[in-house]
Design a protein around this motif. Structure first.
Motif, PDB file in Angstrom:
ATOM      1  N   GLN A  13     -46.320  25.716 -35.175  1.00 15.93           N
ATOM      2  CA  GLN A  13     -45.779  27.015 -35.559  1.00 15.93           C
ATOM      3  C   GLN A  13     -44.884  27.565 -34.451  1.00 15.93           C
ATOM      4  OE1 GLN A  13     -49.119  29.562 -36.605  1.00 15.93           O
ATOM      5  NE2 GLN A  13     -48.909  29.010 -38.763  1.00 15.93           N
ATOM      6  N   ALA A  14     -43.984  28.429 -34.849  1.00 18.09           N
ATOM      7  CA  ALA A  14     -43.107  29.079 -33.878  1.00 18.09           C
ATOM      8  C   ALA A  14     -43.950  29.768 -32.810  1.00 18.09           C
ATOM      9  CB  ALA A  14     -42.201  30.088 -34.577  1.00 18.09           C
ATOM     10  N   LYS A  87     -39.158  27.294 -31.178  1.00 23.42           N
ATOM     11  CA  LYS A  87     -38.467  28.054 -32.217  1.00 23.42           C
ATOM     12  C   LYS A  87     -38.126  27.123 -33.379  1.00 23.42           C
ATOM     13  CE  LYS A  87     -36.174  30.797 -28.615  1.00 23.42           C
ATOM     14  NZ  LYS A  87     -34.853  31.218 -28.066  1.00 23.42           N
ATOM     15  N   PRO A  88     -37.932  27.662 -34.573  1.00 23.60           N
ATOM     16  CA  PRO A  88     -37.549  26.793 -35.694  1.00 23.60           C
ATOM     17  C   PRO A  88     -36.287  25.988 -35.413  1.00 23.60           C
ATOM     18  CG  PRO A  88     -38.266  28.928 -36.512  1.00 23.60           C
ATOM     19  CD  PRO A  88     -38.237  29.028 -35.011  1.00 23.60           C
ATOM     20  N   GLU A  89     -35.379  26.540 -34.630  1.00 23.01           N
ATOM     21  CA  GLU A  89     -34.139  25.821 -34.311  1.00 23.01           C
ATOM     22  C   GLU A  89     -34.355  24.647 -33.357  1.00 23.01           C
ATOM     23  OE1 GLU A  89     -34.663  29.137 -34.109  1.00 23.01           O
ATOM     24  OE2 GLU A  89     -33.587  29.992 -32.389  1.00 23.01           O
ATOM     25  N   SER A 123     -42.328  25.405 -37.584  1.00 21.85           N
ATOM     26  CA  SER A 123     -42.328  26.248 -38.770  1.00 21.85           C
ATOM     27  C   SER A 123     -42.308  27.726 -38.369  1.00 21.85           C
ATOM     28  CB  SER A 123     -43.565  25.962 -39.617  1.00 21.85           C
ATOM     29  OG  SER A 123     -44.740  26.249 -38.879  1.00 21.85           O
ATOM     30  N   SER A 124     -41.668  28.526 -39.207  1.00 23.03           N
ATOM     31  CA  SER A 124     -41.550  29.955 -38.899  1.00 23.03           C
ATOM     32  C   SER A 124     -42.693  30.758 -39.495  1.00 23.03           C
ATOM     33  CB  SER A 124     -40.217  30.476 -39.439  1.00 23.03           C
ATOM     34  OG  SER A 124     -40.128  30.232 -40.821  1.00 23.03           O
TER      35      SER A 124
END
Length: 124
Positions: A13-14, A87-89, A123-124
């Motif tokens: 997770q983020a 982060k998701p990025e 994942s966000s």
């Protein structure tokens, strides 16, 4: 010849953390520059971090500076990438590369050996 095998990827997770490892075999990479790169779907492979043979003064992409840390254990012929505050990025396939030079490089074309990559999904 050098064989590189990455491990440690996964789904997180983020805000979470992961530690990637890159184990080298075939010969020592203690005199090689080691780098981490990543490639997201539809994008080119991009530089993440690199470390010289002594482990001092690592180089980081601006996008990961302060969150990621590259290190190496020459006795184990292994390089690591500690990734925090993900982060998701940051989602991508992460590749380890070895460069037979004393000079660090951010260029994909300069690296002599590559691993197969390990998937990191945030994942966000």
């Amino acid at each position: 010849q050098v064989q590189l095998v990455e491990s440690g990827g996964g789904v997180v997770q983020a805000g979470g953390s992961l530690r990637l490892s890159c184990a080298a075999s075939g010969r020592t990479v203690s005199n090689s520059v080691m780098g981490w790169f990543r490639q997201a779907p539809g994008k080119e492979r991009e530089f993440v971090a690199a470390i010289g043979w002594s482990g001092g003064s690592p180089d980081y992409a601006d996008s990961v500076k302060g969150r990621f840390a590259i290190s190496r254990d020459n006795a184990k012929n292994t390089v690591y990438l500690q990734m925090n505050s993900l982060k998701p990025e940051d989602t991508a396939v992460y590749f380890c590369g070895a460069l037979d030079s004393y000079r660090r490089s951010r260029s994909v074309r300069d690296y002599d050996y590559w691993g197969q990559g390990t998937q990191v999904t945030v994942s966000s």
